[in-house]
Write a protein that holds these residues in place. Structure first.
Motif, PDB file in Angstrom:
ATOM      1  N   CYS A  28       0.851  -1.194   0.000  1.00  0.00           N
ATOM      2  CA  CYS A  28       0.000   0.000   0.000  1.00  0.00           C
ATOM      3  C   CYS A  28       0.884   1.239   0.000  1.00  0.00           C
ATOM      4  CB  CYS A  28      -0.914   0.010   1.216  1.00  0.00           C
ATOM      5  SG  CYS A  28      -1.969   1.479   1.317  1.00  0.00           S
ATOM      6  N   ASN A  29       0.573   2.185  -0.864  1.00  0.00           N
ATOM      7  CA  ASN A  29       1.296   3.458  -0.905  1.00  0.00           C
ATOM      8  C   ASN A  29       0.703   4.371   0.167  1.00  0.00           C
ATOM      9  OD1 ASN A  29       2.379   5.969  -1.418  1.00  0.00           O
ATOM     10  ND2 ASN A  29       1.963   5.950  -3.608  1.00  0.00           N
ATOM     11  N   THR A  30       1.468   4.635   1.211  1.00  0.00           N
ATOM     12  CA  THR A  30       1.001   5.496   2.301  1.00  0.00           C
ATOM     13  C   THR A  30       1.514   6.927   2.169  1.00  0.00           C
ATOM     14  OG1 THR A  30       2.870   4.823   3.684  1.00  0.00           O
ATOM     15  CG2 THR A  30       0.824   3.552   3.903  1.00  0.00           C
ATOM     16  N   SER A  31       2.221   7.208   1.080  1.00  0.00           N
ATOM     17  CA  SER A  31       2.761   8.563   0.892  1.00  0.00           C
ATOM     18  C   SER A  31       1.726   9.447   0.193  1.00  0.00           C
ATOM     19  CB  SER A  31       4.048   8.517   0.066  1.00  0.00           C
ATOM     20  OG  SER A  31       3.741   8.292  -1.298  1.00  0.00           O
ATOM     21  N   LYS A  32       2.106  10.679  -0.056  1.00  0.00           N
ATOM     22  CA  LYS A  32       1.233  11.628  -0.738  1.00  0.00           C
ATOM     23  C   LYS A  32       1.568  11.756  -2.222  1.00  0.00           C
ATOM     24  CE  LYS A  32       0.555  14.450   3.434  1.00  0.00           C
ATOM     25  NZ  LYS A  32      -0.512  13.674   3.942  1.00  0.00           N
ATOM     26  N   THR A  33       2.515  10.947  -2.694  1.00  0.00           N
ATOM     27  CA  THR A  33       2.907  11.010  -4.102  1.00  0.00           C
ATOM     28  C   THR A  33       2.932   9.607  -4.713  1.00  0.00           C
ATOM     29  OG1 THR A  33       5.257  10.826  -3.565  1.00  0.00           O
ATOM     30  CG2 THR A  33       4.351  13.047  -3.736  1.00  0.00           C
ATOM     31  N   LEU A  34       2.814   9.559  -6.009  1.00  0.00           N
ATOM     32  CA  LEU A  34       2.921   8.310  -6.732  1.00  0.00           C
ATOM     33  C   LEU A  34       4.344   7.785  -6.628  1.00  0.00           C
ATOM     34  CD1 LEU A  34       1.398   7.110  -9.873  1.00  0.00           C
ATOM     35  CD2 LEU A  34       3.863   7.362 -10.005  1.00  0.00           C
ATOM     36  N   TRP A  35       4.509   6.488  -6.474  1.00  0.00           N
ATOM     37  CA  TRP A  35       5.826   5.877  -6.541  1.00  0.00           C
ATOM     38  C   TRP A  35       5.725   4.544  -7.237  1.00  0.00           C
ATOM     39  CZ3 TRP A  35       6.487   1.334  -3.807  1.00  0.00           C
ATOM     40  CH2 TRP A  35       5.640   1.109  -2.733  1.00  0.00           C
TER      41      TRP A  35
END
Length: 168
Positions: A28-35
Motif C-alpha cells: 500500500c502506498n502510504t505517501s502523498k505522491t505516486l511511486w
C-alpha cells in the motif's frame, strides 16, 4: 536522530494447507505522491537432483537468458544443465515441476508478469557463502516476479501479488 518518512506498507502472508503453500505480498502506498516498485517472491525449492528436474508450462513464453544475454522463446520444458538464470513472460496456466517421483503445480497472480528460473550451477555455487559448494544440485528457484515493468502506485492505492505451490 533523523526520522524517515514511511511511504509504503508491505505485508507478506503465508497460507498453508494440505499439500499447499500460498505466498502473498500486499503493498500500500502510504505517501502523498505516486511511486513505483518491482517485486519478486524468491521461492527456493528443494529438489532431489536438479539435473533430473523438468519444469513444464513455459513453452512458447518469451524469455531472456541472463547468463548469455540472449532473448528468445522457450522451446520445450525447462531443464537444468549448468548455471541457469532466465526471466520468462509469466504463463497464464499453472506450471508443473517434475522432480523424480514428485510433482508440484506452480501458479502465480497476473500482477506478477514474469517468472524467474534460477540455479547457480557448480561454479557460481562454490562462490556463494550461504550455499554449500554442491548446494546447486538440490535447489531450484521458480520465482513469481514483476521486474520488467515498474508497478505504479498512487497515494492510498494497493497492489497484491501471489504465488501458489500445490503438491500433485
Amino acid at each position: 536522530m533523523a526520522l524517515r518518512a514511511i511511504w509504503f506498507k508491505a505485508q507478506l502472508a503465508l497460507t498453508l494447507g494440505e499439500g499447499l503453500l500460498r505466498v502473498q505480498l500486499d503493498v500500500c502506498n502510504t505517501s502523498k505522491t505516486l511511486w513505483e516498485f518491482t517485486a519478486a517472491l524468491h521461492t527456493y525449492l528443494a529438489v532431489d537432483a536438479v539435473e533430473s528436474t523438468r519444469l513444464e508450462g513455459l513453452e512458447g513464453c518469451a524469455r531472456w537468458d541472463a547468463v548469455r544475454d540472449q532473448h528468445g522463446l522457450q522451446s520445450g520444458a525447462v531443464t537444468i544443465a549448468g548455471e541457469y538464470d532466465r526471466v520468462f513472460r509469466a504463463p497464464v496456466q499453472p506450471m508443473r515441476l517434475h522432480d523424480g517421483p514428485h510433482s508440484l503445480q506452480i501458479s502465480q497472480s497476473q500482477s506478477l508478469g514474469s517468472t524467474v528460473v534460477w540455479n547457480p550451477g557448480a561454479s557460481l555455487s562454490s562462490r556463494l557463502p550461504d550455499l554449500p559448494a554442491d548446494g546447486y544440485r538440490s535447489m531450484l528457484c521458480v520465482e513469481a516476479a514483476q521486474i520488467d515493468e515498474l508497478v505504479p502506485l498512487a497515494p492510498a492505492e494497493r497492489w497484491q501479488g501471489w504465488q501458489e505451490l500445490r503438491v500433485l
